[in-house]
Design an enzyme around this catalytic site. Structure first.
Site, PDB file in Angstrom:
ATOM      1  N   TYR A   1       0.849  -1.195   0.000  1.00 30.92           N
ATOM      2  CA  TYR A   1       0.000   0.000   0.000  1.00 30.92           C
ATOM      3  C   TYR A   1       0.878   1.235   0.000  1.00 30.92           C
ATOM      4  O   TYR A   1       1.802   1.348   0.804  1.00 30.92           O
ATOM      5  CB  TYR A   1      -0.895  -0.001   1.241  1.00 30.92           C
TER       6      TYR A   1
ATOM      7  N   ASP B   1       9.184   2.682   0.521  1.00 31.16           N
ATOM      8  CA  ASP B   1       8.096   3.366   1.214  1.00 31.16           C
ATOM      9  C   ASP B   1       8.191   2.960   2.679  1.00 31.16           C
ATOM     10  O   ASP B   1       7.763   1.872   3.071  1.00 31.16           O
ATOM     11  CB  ASP B   1       6.755   2.968   0.601  1.00 31.16           C
TER      12      ASP B   1
ATOM     13  N   LYS C   1       3.626   8.703   9.416  1.00 29.13           N
ATOM     14  CA  LYS C   1       3.291   8.075  10.689  1.00 29.13           C
ATOM     15  C   LYS C   1       4.214   8.504  11.842  1.00 29.13           C
ATOM     16  O   LYS C   1       3.997   9.554  12.421  1.00 29.13           O
ATOM     17  CB  LYS C   1       3.216   6.558  10.510  1.00 29.13           C
TER      18      LYS C   1
HETATM   19  C1  LIG Z   1      -0.024   4.383   5.939  1.00 28.26           C
HETATM   20  C2  LIG Z   1       0.791   4.168   4.731  1.00 28.26           C
HETATM   21  C3  LIG Z   1       0.719   5.041   3.630  1.00 28.26           C
HETATM   22  C4  LIG Z   1      -0.271   6.153   3.541  1.00 28.26           C
HETATM   23  O1  LIG Z   1      -0.100   7.114   4.546  1.00 28.26           O
HETATM   24  P1  LIG Z   1      -1.337   8.077   4.943  1.00 28.26           P
HETATM   25  O2  LIG Z   1      -0.718   9.010   5.937  1.00 28.26           O
HETATM   26  O3  LIG Z   1      -2.395   7.192   5.496  1.00 28.26           O
HETATM   27  O4  LIG Z   1      -1.766   8.760   3.697  1.00 28.26           O
HETATM   28  C5  LIG Z   1       1.592   4.843   2.585  1.00 28.26           C
HETATM   29  N1  LIG Z   1       2.480   3.843   2.599  1.00 28.26           N
HETATM   30  C6  LIG Z   1       2.565   2.978   3.633  1.00 28.26           C
HETATM   31  C7  LIG Z   1       3.598   1.907   3.608  1.00 28.26           C
HETATM   32  C8  LIG Z   1       1.723   3.106   4.724  1.00 28.26           C
HETATM   33  O5  LIG Z   1       1.787   2.218   5.717  1.00 28.26           O
END
Ligand SMILES: *Cc1c(COP(=O)(O)O)cnc(C)c1O
Length: 432
Positions: free
Chosen positions: A149, A244, A272
């Site tokens: 994701y 990511d 995060k």
């Molecule tokens: C949570 C997450 C996102 C998206 O971040 P948001 O702040 O929810 O837009 C993208 N990549 C990874 C790996 C994530 O865990």
């Protein structure tokens, strides 16, 4: 003492009202508990390792607001720093020294990052990094992995595994086919598939983006040699490697998964943890690439609230707390106690399961495994997970409401919290 029957009358009332006001009653889909059944609980407050719902029930929390709460919710030093910052105003829309401080901390910690740009979410960071990958390489195609994701931007909404995904068709209505046509997918941990994509699309692939440890398809770790292989392939084909680390950054190690595994990508996205519970994302990497971002270079990306002083403050304080000696050793120790304990209870109670942990991130699949990719993960018994989730909730344990989400621990979780969690799991799993 385990509390086996909780009253959630107020939660139910509030959620029923919310469903008339907001789609599905939530501001983000997984919160609605759709994949585990039952009603979500409505939070009233959070502190340390705990959350309290509007009916006054207390839970030990393993979601940690989906990752940011690695020092524990509402850490007194974060809250106190925020109070001080608040008195100076909530938004500047102009340079502030707090950005320099957090930028320096990120650059010092994360091996690939020589320059950084702050944004407001992980989604934004991934959108921006994709534009940058394409601009720098002057190529359009990008490889992502099934089950990874990268936020909700159009070009990442390609689920892999299914035939639809293989054709690059979008997962969601409203996403133009043309937008995802350049998004190629491969199974996680499958270097051959990646090599094939490079060979089938000569000179067209800008790069690879991945979660170096997958947390959005459950918890899936990279096989030995996988990340190294991706690094070699991207070098060989003149493409960029992007980690990511929105979830893994400052969680797997202070320098993220790239520090843990010793593989340095060209670019990294963060979010995060670096916002300490306020809305923040960031992307960074080699100076040569980052210098293409406006106004230093031609690649446009902007944000009214980006570099927000409150968000920077919460991030700085959170990283300060994490940088103290012994923090990651502690996180490793309690998370191991939890993850090993859960697997042992599953074995003792006759439930096929596999899982594991690294640092403050863990997972448990109800399948004998092993789970190397999303296809494997989908073999897990999601109905059983739903019953497990409900049972744990009734025992005062708040787990992510989906089989396909990793779990998180924090510095606030104690050995006793883990013991209480394992006692609850023993109770629930022996009756499932
Ligand atoms: C949570 C997450 C996102 C998206 O971040 P948001 O702040 O929810 O837009 C993208 N990549 C990874 C790996 C994530 O865990």
């Amino acid at each position: 003492m385990v509390n086996t029957s909780i009253r959630t009358t107020k939660s139910q009332e509030i959620f029923a009202a919310a469903q008339k006001l907001m789609p599905g009653g939530v501001s983000s889909p997984v919160r609605a508990f759709k994949s585990v059944g039952g009603q979500p609980i409505v939070f009233d407050r959070v502190n340390g390792a705990y959350i309290w719902d509007v009916d006054g029930n207390k839970y030990i929390d393993y979601v940690g607001t989906w990752g940011p709460a690695i020092c524990g919710h509402a850490h007194p030093e974060v809250i106190s720093a925020l109070h001080t910052a608040l008195d100076k105003g909530t938004s500047f829309g102009a340079p502030c020294v707090l950005e320099n401080i957090l930028a320096e901390m990120v650059i010092d910690a994360v091996p690939s990052v020589e320059m950084v740009r702050f944004v407001n979410s992980g989604t934004e960071a991934c959108m921006a990094v994709l534009r940058l990958m394409r601009a720098f390489t002057n190529r359009e195609k990008v490889i992502k992995f099934e089950g990874c994701y990268h936020g909700h931007a159009d070009m990442f909404l390609v689920k892999a595994g299914s035939g639809v995904a293989t054709l690059g068709l979008p997962d969601s209505p409203g996403v133009p086919k043309a937008t995802t046509a350049s998004t190629l997918t491969a199974p996680f941990n499958d270097l051959e598939a990646v090599k094939d994509l490079f060979q089938q699309n000569p000179g067209e692939i800008a790069g690879i983006i991945l979660e170096p440890i997958v947390g959005n398809a459950g918890f899936i770790t990279p096989d030995a040699g996988f990340l190294e292989g991706l690094r070699e392939l991207t070098h060989e084909y003149g493409a960029l490697l992007v980690f990511d680390e929105v979830m893994t950054g400052f969680r797997i190690a202070y320098g993220g998964a790239q520090a843990k595994f010793g593989i340095t990508p060209d670019l990294t996205t963060l979010g995060k943890v670096i916002g300490g519970g306020l809305p923040v994302g960031a992307y960074g990497g080699r100076r040569e690439i980052m210098s293409m971002i406006a106004p230093a270079g031609p690649v446009y990306q902007a944000g009214t609230l980006s570099g927000n002083p409150l968000a920077m403050t919460a991030g700085i304080k959170t990283l300060e707390l994490l940088s103290k000696p012994g923090t990651y050793e502690y996180l490793e120790q309690i998370t191991k106690q939890l993850a090993d304990g859960l697997l042992k209870i599953c074995a003792d109670t006759g439930h096929a399961a596999c899982g594991g942990h690294i640092s403050a991130m863990f997972g448990l699949f109800f399948t004998s495994g092993p789970v190397h990719n999303y296809e494997d993960a989908k073999k897990a018994d999601t109905a059983k997970f739903g019953r497990f989730h409900r049972g744990m909730l009734e025992h005062g344990i708040y787990l992510a409401p989906s089989q396909f989400e990793a779990g998180f621990t924090s510095l606030a979780h104690t050995k006793e919290d883990i013991e209480q969690t394992l006692a609850a799991a023993q109770d629930v799993l022996s009756t499932l």
